[in-house]
Motif scaffolding. Structure first.
Motif, PDB file in Angstrom:
ATOM      1  N   PHE A 273      59.384   4.812  60.384  1.00  0.00           N
ATOM      2  CA  PHE A 273      58.453   3.971  61.194  1.00  0.00           C
ATOM      3  C   PHE A 273      57.577   4.858  62.086  1.00  0.00           C
ATOM      4  O   PHE A 273      56.296   4.496  62.370  1.00  0.00           O
ATOM      5  CB  PHE A 273      59.528   3.203  62.010  1.00  0.00           C
ATOM      6  CG  PHE A 273      59.717   1.486  61.271  1.00  0.00           C
ATOM      7  CD1 PHE A 273      58.332   0.925  60.887  1.00  0.00           C
ATOM      8  CD2 PHE A 273      60.795   1.276  60.727  1.00  0.00           C
ATOM      9  CE1 PHE A 273      58.559  -0.305  60.080  1.00  0.00           C
ATOM     10  CE2 PHE A 273      61.126   0.064  60.170  1.00  0.00           C
ATOM     11  CZ  PHE A 273      59.915  -0.759  59.767  1.00  0.00           C
ATOM     12  N   VAL A 274      58.109   5.859  62.734  1.00  0.00           N
ATOM     13  CA  VAL A 274      57.446   6.550  63.641  1.00  0.00           C
ATOM     14  C   VAL A 274      56.270   7.489  63.049  1.00  0.00           C
ATOM     15  O   VAL A 274      55.157   7.294  63.341  1.00  0.00           O
ATOM     16  CB  VAL A 274      58.602   7.594  64.557  1.00  0.00           C
ATOM     17  CG1 VAL A 274      57.772   8.583  65.251  1.00  0.00           C
ATOM     18  CG2 VAL A 274      59.520   6.875  65.023  1.00  0.00           C
ATOM     19  N   ALA A 275      56.494   8.072  62.056  1.00  0.00           N
ATOM     20  CA  ALA A 275      55.741   9.044  61.255  1.00  0.00           C
ATOM     21  C   ALA A 275      54.569   7.933  60.658  1.00  0.00           C
ATOM     22  O   ALA A 275      53.259   8.087  60.646  1.00  0.00           O
ATOM     23  CB  ALA A 275      56.230   9.770  60.064  1.00  0.00           C
ATOM     24  N   GLY A 276      55.013   6.838  60.102  1.00  0.00           N
ATOM     25  CA  GLY A 276      53.717   5.997  59.610  1.00  0.00           C
ATOM     26  C   GLY A 276      53.039   5.186  60.730  1.00  0.00           C
ATOM     27  O   GLY A 276      51.824   5.148  60.674  1.00  0.00           O
ATOM     28  N   SER A 277      53.481   4.766  61.889  1.00  0.00           N
ATOM     29  CA  SER A 277      52.678   4.405  62.832  1.00  0.00           C
ATOM     30  C   SER A 277      51.671   5.388  63.323  1.00  0.00           C
ATOM     31  O   SER A 277      50.577   4.978  63.770  1.00  0.00           O
ATOM     32  CB  SER A 277      53.826   3.913  64.149  1.00  0.00           C
ATOM     33  OG  SER A 277      54.719   3.052  63.612  1.00  0.00           O
ATOM     34  N   ILE A 278      52.235   6.527  63.686  1.00  0.00           N
ATOM     35  CA  ILE A 278      51.159   7.663  63.991  1.00  0.00           C
ATOM     36  C   ILE A 278      49.992   7.867  63.014  1.00  0.00           C
ATOM     37  O   ILE A 278      48.972   8.182  63.290  1.00  0.00           O
ATOM     38  CB  ILE A 278      52.034   9.014  64.232  1.00  0.00           C
ATOM     39  CG1 ILE A 278      53.065   8.862  65.254  1.00  0.00           C
ATOM     40  CG2 ILE A 278      50.941  10.133  64.570  1.00  0.00           C
ATOM     41  CD1 ILE A 278      53.854  10.031  65.702  1.00  0.00           C
ATOM     42  N   ASN A 279      50.377   8.108  61.751  1.00  0.00           N
ATOM     43  CA  ASN A 279      49.561   8.189  60.764  1.00  0.00           C
ATOM     44  C   ASN A 279      48.581   6.996  60.720  1.00  0.00           C
ATOM     45  O   ASN A 279      47.363   7.252  60.268  1.00  0.00           O
ATOM     46  CB  ASN A 279      50.232   8.431  59.421  1.00  0.00           C
ATOM     47  CG  ASN A 279      50.500   9.708  58.678  1.00  0.00           C
ATOM     48  OD1 ASN A 279      49.555  10.561  59.054  1.00  0.00           O
ATOM     49  ND2 ASN A 279      51.629  10.117  58.690  1.00  0.00           N
ATOM     50  N   LEU A 280      49.117   5.805  60.778  1.00  0.00           N
ATOM     51  CA  LEU A 280      48.104   4.478  60.818  1.00  0.00           C
ATOM     52  C   LEU A 280      47.136   4.584  62.192  1.00  0.00           C
ATOM     53  O   LEU A 280      45.848   4.282  61.636  1.00  0.00           O
ATOM     54  CB  LEU A 280      48.901   3.274  60.705  1.00  0.00           C
ATOM     55  CG  LEU A 280      49.669   3.031  59.501  1.00  0.00           C
ATOM     56  CD1 LEU A 280      50.405   1.713  59.260  1.00  0.00           C
ATOM     57  CD2 LEU A 280      48.684   3.055  58.247  1.00  0.00           C
ATOM     58  N   ILE A 281      47.646   4.989  63.129  1.00  0.00           N
ATOM     59  CA  ILE A 281      46.704   5.064  64.232  1.00  0.00           C
ATOM     60  C   ILE A 281      45.721   6.232  64.099  1.00  0.00           C
ATOM     61  O   ILE A 281      44.433   5.971  64.224  1.00  0.00           O
ATOM     62  CB  ILE A 281      47.334   5.590  65.570  1.00  0.00           C
ATOM     63  CG1 ILE A 281      48.556   4.141  65.965  1.00  0.00           C
ATOM     64  CG2 ILE A 281      46.610   5.766  66.583  1.00  0.00           C
ATOM     65  CD1 ILE A 281      49.699   4.495  66.980  1.00  0.00           C
ATOM     66  N   LEU A 282      46.011   7.403  63.536  1.00  0.00           N
ATOM     67  CA  LEU A 282      45.032   8.315  63.210  1.00  0.00           C
ATOM     68  C   LEU A 282      44.227   7.875  62.058  1.00  0.00           C
ATOM     69  O   LEU A 282      42.818   8.275  62.013  1.00  0.00           O
ATOM     70  CB  LEU A 282      45.741   9.541  62.433  1.00  0.00           C
ATOM     71  CG  LEU A 282      46.602  10.310  63.604  1.00  0.00           C
ATOM     72  CD1 LEU A 282      47.543  11.513  63.052  1.00  0.00           C
ATOM     73  CD2 LEU A 282      45.828  10.711  64.831  1.00  0.00           C
ATOM     74  N   MET A 283      44.566   7.085  61.125  1.00  0.00           N
ATOM     75  CA  MET A 283      43.740   6.626  60.010  1.00  0.00           C
ATOM     76  C   MET A 283      42.652   5.824  60.594  1.00  0.00           C
ATOM     77  O   MET A 283      41.501   5.920  60.161  1.00  0.00           O
ATOM     78  CB  MET A 283      44.753   5.375  59.223  1.00  0.00           C
ATOM     79  CG  MET A 283      43.850   4.948  57.987  1.00  0.00           C
ATOM     80  SD  MET A 283      44.805   3.378  57.070  1.00  0.00           S
ATOM     81  CE  MET A 283      44.704   2.333  58.288  1.00  0.00           C
ATOM     82  N   PHE A 284      42.927   4.763  61.692  1.00  0.00           N
ATOM     83  CA  PHE A 284      41.920   3.925  62.373  1.00  0.00           C
ATOM     84  C   PHE A 284      40.955   4.824  63.088  1.00  0.00           C
ATOM     85  O   PHE A 284      39.904   4.394  63.381  1.00  0.00           O
ATOM     86  CB  PHE A 284      42.611   2.667  62.782  1.00  0.00           C
ATOM     87  CG  PHE A 284      43.031   1.634  62.033  1.00  0.00           C
ATOM     88  CD1 PHE A 284      42.216   1.078  61.295  1.00  0.00           C
ATOM     89  CD2 PHE A 284      44.255   1.388  62.016  1.00  0.00           C
ATOM     90  CE1 PHE A 284      42.628  -0.188  60.545  1.00  0.00           C
ATOM     91  CE2 PHE A 284      44.823   0.467  60.967  1.00  0.00           C
ATOM     92  CZ  PHE A 284      43.990  -0.090  60.348  1.00  0.00           C
ATOM     93  N   LEU A 285      41.406   5.784  63.804  1.00  0.00           N
ATOM     94  CA  LEU A 285      40.620   6.769  64.794  1.00  0.00           C
ATOM     95  C   LEU A 285      39.645   7.641  63.954  1.00  0.00           C
ATOM     96  O   LEU A 285      38.432   7.752  64.561  1.00  0.00           O
ATOM     97  CB  LEU A 285      41.632   7.346  65.380  1.00  0.00           C
ATOM     98  CG  LEU A 285      42.318   6.568  66.594  1.00  0.00           C
ATOM     99  CD1 LEU A 285      43.239   7.611  67.395  1.00  0.00           C
ATOM    100  CD2 LEU A 285      41.404   6.185  67.446  1.00  0.00           C
ATOM    101  N   PHE A 286      40.166   8.273  62.836  1.00  0.00           N
ATOM    102  CA  PHE A 286      39.568   9.284  62.269  1.00  0.00           C
ATOM    103  C   PHE A 286      39.173   8.972  60.608  1.00  0.00           C
ATOM    104  O   PHE A 286      38.153   9.654  60.091  1.00  0.00           O
ATOM    105  CB  PHE A 286      40.169  10.549  62.119  1.00  0.00           C
ATOM    106  CG  PHE A 286      40.653  10.920  63.432  1.00  0.00           C
ATOM    107  CD1 PHE A 286      39.598  11.544  64.342  1.00  0.00           C
ATOM    108  CD2 PHE A 286      42.016  11.120  64.018  1.00  0.00           C
ATOM    109  CE1 PHE A 286      40.064  11.947  65.814  1.00  0.00           C
ATOM    110  CE2 PHE A 286      42.335  11.352  65.508  1.00  0.00           C
ATOM    111  CZ  PHE A 286      41.339  11.811  66.195  1.00  0.00           C
TER     112      PHE A 286
END
Length: 293
Positions: free
Chosen positions: A189-202
């Protein structure tokens, strides 16, 4: 070899098999979507898959009692480390070859015992020999005479290997005190949440392309994350971190075999010898200690 140690080794061997096959799904998936999109979706999926199992088990079976604060803290730390390692590895592959990336990433089998020395973990001579044989096997499997010069991608991948080493050691520290399945779920959940935030940012996620690579995402999410990373945590309860890191580095061997079987990729004699040396390294580090009279 103690029964529990054998059990842990077999679990970690299965983990390496699943991770090795996952290289095929990742290669296919990366042809359609960006790294953070792929990593975010698969790790969140891995967490979601574990939730009903945890609920069912807690209601019907006895689960390991855990310190909630330690479980949450450990899950957050493991999740951040997992996210950092996988993201940096993906960035590194933009600037280097897949062979060099696989070889350098597997250097966590060296970094684990080196870091372990600073926290009081002993290192046997046979383990040192096993590491040397494993490195030689990984070299033949991944590079076999190719370019050894370091570039930006290689340095990024080297950082990734160090982070994976810390990830293994943190799990070794937590595995005896917290519930392994819940720890795995939290880290996803932690790793996925960070990756999804980075997905929408970059990145600009293309949902049509995401639908196209549904099968690779499902395999990587359910098997590589939900199953294999959970097995890693469970297996490390019975195995020391250095032998565990060498066993798990066999993922490169199984990745080569999966590519040969599933993608019809040819294996050279050097790669076959590399596989043999990797398996030999596993045997060496598992040789029992001499008992004192």
């Amino acid at each position: 070899m103690k029964k529990n140690t054998l059990k842990g080794n077999l679990i970690l061997l299965l983990t390496a098999v699943i991770w090795g096959i996952s290289f095929v799904s990742q290669r296919v998936g990366m042809e359609y979507i960006k790294p953070n999109t792929f990593n975010g979706l698969r790790t969140i999926l891995g967490a979601i898959v574990l939730v009903p199992f945890i609920i069912f088990r807690d209601k019907t079976l006895k689960s390991k009692k855990s310190d909630k604060k330690l479980l949450i803290t450990g899950g957050a730390v493991c999740g951040v480390l997992l996210c950092l390692a996988s993201t940096i590895q993906t960035w590194g592959m933009v600037y280097t070859t897949s062979g060099k990336s696989g070889f350098i990433t597997a250097m966590y089998m060296i970094f684990v015992p080196i870091i372990g020395l600073f926290i009081g973990k002993k290192l046997r001579a046979l383990t040192v020999l096993g590491i040397a044989v494993g490195v030689a096997g990984m070299y033949l499997l991944s590079i076999h005479g190719g370019d050894l010069s370091l570039n930006k991608g290689d340095l990024l991948t080297l950082i990734c290997a160090v982070i994976f080493a810390f990830h293994i050691l943190v799990i070794d520290r937590l595995s005896g005190d917290v519930d392994g399945v819940k720890l795995a779920c939290l880290q996803f959940f932690v790793a996925g949440s960070i990756n999804l935030i980075l997905m929408f940012l970059f990145e600009k996620p293309d949902w049509s392309m995401i639908r196209v690579c549904t099968v690779p995402i499902l395999y990587s999410g359910i098997m590589s994350c939900g199953t294999a990373y959970t097995l890693q945590i469970i297996g490390q309860q019975y195995t020391e971190p250095t032998p565990a890191s060498i066993i798990m580095s066999l993922e490169s061997v199984f990745a080569a075999l999966a590519g040969w079987i599933l993608l019809n990729e040819a294996m050279t004699p050097a790669e076959i010898l590399g596989c043999v040396l990797m398996f030999a390294a596993i045997v060496v580090v598992q040789l029992p200690k001499k008992e004192k009279n």
